[in-house]
Design a protein around this motif. Structure first.
Motif, PDB file in Angstrom:
ATOM      1  N   THR A 182      17.150  22.160 -25.510  1.00  0.00           N
ATOM      2  CA  THR A 182      17.009  20.757 -25.157  1.00  0.00           C
ATOM      3  C   THR A 182      17.799  20.382 -23.918  1.00  0.00           C
ATOM      4  O   THR A 182      17.711  19.265 -23.465  1.00  0.00           O
ATOM      5  CB  THR A 182      17.460  19.865 -26.325  1.00  0.00           C
ATOM      6  N   ASP A 217      17.482  13.886 -27.788  1.00  0.00           N
ATOM      7  CA  ASP A 217      16.566  14.724 -27.018  1.00  0.00           C
ATOM      8  C   ASP A 217      15.302  13.905 -26.732  1.00  0.00           C
ATOM      9  O   ASP A 217      14.634  13.459 -27.662  1.00  0.00           O
ATOM     10  CB  ASP A 217      16.221  15.970 -27.838  1.00  0.00           C
ATOM     11  N   LYS A 251       9.666   6.122 -30.975  1.00  0.00           N
ATOM     12  CA  LYS A 251       9.383   6.603 -29.618  1.00  0.00           C
ATOM     13  C   LYS A 251       9.443   8.128 -29.518  1.00  0.00           C
ATOM     14  O   LYS A 251       9.420   8.692 -28.433  1.00  0.00           O
ATOM     15  CB  LYS A 251      10.360   5.982 -28.619  1.00  0.00           C
ATOM     16  N   ASN A 252       9.511   8.784 -30.672  1.00  0.00           N
ATOM     17  CA  ASN A 252       9.473  10.260 -30.740  1.00  0.00           C
ATOM     18  C   ASN A 252      10.698  10.905 -30.087  1.00  0.00           C
ATOM     19  O   ASN A 252      10.591  11.928 -29.420  1.00  0.00           O
ATOM     20  CB  ASN A 252       8.185  10.792 -30.116  1.00  0.00           C
ATOM     21  N   VAL A 253      11.851  10.262 -30.258  1.00  0.00           N
ATOM     22  CA  VAL A 253      13.117  10.763 -29.720  1.00  0.00           C
ATOM     23  C   VAL A 253      13.921  11.356 -30.874  1.00  0.00           C
ATOM     24  O   VAL A 253      14.086  10.717 -31.917  1.00  0.00           O
ATOM     25  CB  VAL A 253      13.915   9.633 -29.043  1.00  0.00           C
ATOM     26  N   ASN A 254      14.420  12.578 -30.665  1.00  0.00           N
ATOM     27  CA  ASN A 254      15.162  13.278 -31.708  1.00  0.00           C
ATOM     28  C   ASN A 254      16.671  13.098 -31.513  1.00  0.00           C
ATOM     29  O   ASN A 254      17.190  13.300 -30.417  1.00  0.00           O
ATOM     30  CB  ASN A 254      14.820  14.775 -31.670  1.00  0.00           C
ATOM     31  N   ASN A 295      17.103  17.544 -21.199  1.00  0.00           N
ATOM     32  CA  ASN A 295      16.341  16.461 -21.808  1.00  0.00           C
ATOM     33  C   ASN A 295      17.222  15.531 -22.634  1.00  0.00           C
ATOM     34  O   ASN A 295      16.717  14.713 -23.373  1.00  0.00           O
ATOM     35  CB  ASN A 295      15.253  17.018 -22.735  1.00  0.00           C
ATOM     36  N   LYS A 333      12.638  15.007 -24.852  1.00  0.00           N
ATOM     37  CA  LYS A 333      11.548  15.836 -24.311  1.00  0.00           C
ATOM     38  C   LYS A 333      10.170  15.425 -24.831  1.00  0.00           C
ATOM     39  O   LYS A 333       9.171  15.635 -24.152  1.00  0.00           O
ATOM     40  CB  LYS A 333      11.804  17.316 -24.585  1.00  0.00           C
ATOM     41  N   ASP A 334      10.099  14.836 -26.017  1.00  0.00           N
ATOM     42  CA  ASP A 334       8.809  14.431 -26.574  1.00  0.00           C
ATOM     43  C   ASP A 334       8.501  12.951 -26.351  1.00  0.00           C
ATOM     44  O   ASP A 334       7.482  12.450 -26.827  1.00  0.00           O
ATOM     45  CB  ASP A 334       8.765  14.732 -28.082  1.00  0.00           C
ATOM     46  N   TYR A 335       9.383  12.264 -25.624  1.00  0.00           N
ATOM     47  CA  TYR A 335       9.147  10.855 -25.298  1.00  0.00           C
ATOM     48  C   TYR A 335       8.316  10.774 -24.024  1.00  0.00           C
ATOM     49  O   TYR A 335       8.617  11.450 -23.043  1.00  0.00           O
ATOM     50  CB  TYR A 335      10.485  10.127 -25.115  1.00  0.00           C
ATOM     51  N   ASN A 336       7.286   9.958 -24.031  1.00  0.00           N
ATOM     52  CA  ASN A 336       6.413   9.804 -22.861  1.00  0.00           C
ATOM     53  C   ASN A 336       6.891   8.647 -21.998  1.00  0.00           C
ATOM     54  O   ASN A 336       6.384   7.543 -22.105  1.00  0.00           O
ATOM     55  CB  ASN A 336       4.956   9.575 -23.292  1.00  0.00           C
TER      56      ASN A 336
END
Length: 95
Positions: free
Chosen positions: A4, A55, A32-35, A7, A57-60
């Motif tokens: 990660t 992290d 928001k798909n944030v880990n 990110n 990385k999966d947030y747009n």
């Protein structure tokens, strides 16, 4: 080495202690798909303080757009929520 790296964003939350701060902040991140990678929270003299490493990385989107989702919560609960990309801290150590 962590996959990660690059990110990660540091999120700080400060305000008067009250119920639901962690739940509401983490709900926005999950939506928001944030880990969340790490979290630390304490109460100092009645002030709630929390720091998270997340992290994205999966947030747009970028950090500024992510920060806008916290503005209504800042106003609702009287909090100050700040997002900073890890690069800020990495560059500070180079100087």
């Amino acid at each position: 080495m962590e996959q990660t790296k690059g990110n990660r964003v540091v999120i700080s939350v400060v305000g008067q202690d009250q119920k639901g701060i962690i739940a509401k902040v983490t709900a926005i991140l999950a939506d928001k798909n944030v880990n969340i990678l790490d979290i630390s929270q304490t109460i100092m003299q009645g002030f709630f303080t929390m720091v998270m490493v997340v992290d994205v990385k999966d947030y747009n989107g970028d950090i500024d757009s992510l920060a806008t989702y916290f503005k209504p919560l800042e106003e609702e609960m009287g909090l100050k929520i700040r997002l900073q990309h890890e690069d800020i801290f990495n560059f500070m150590h180079r100087i």
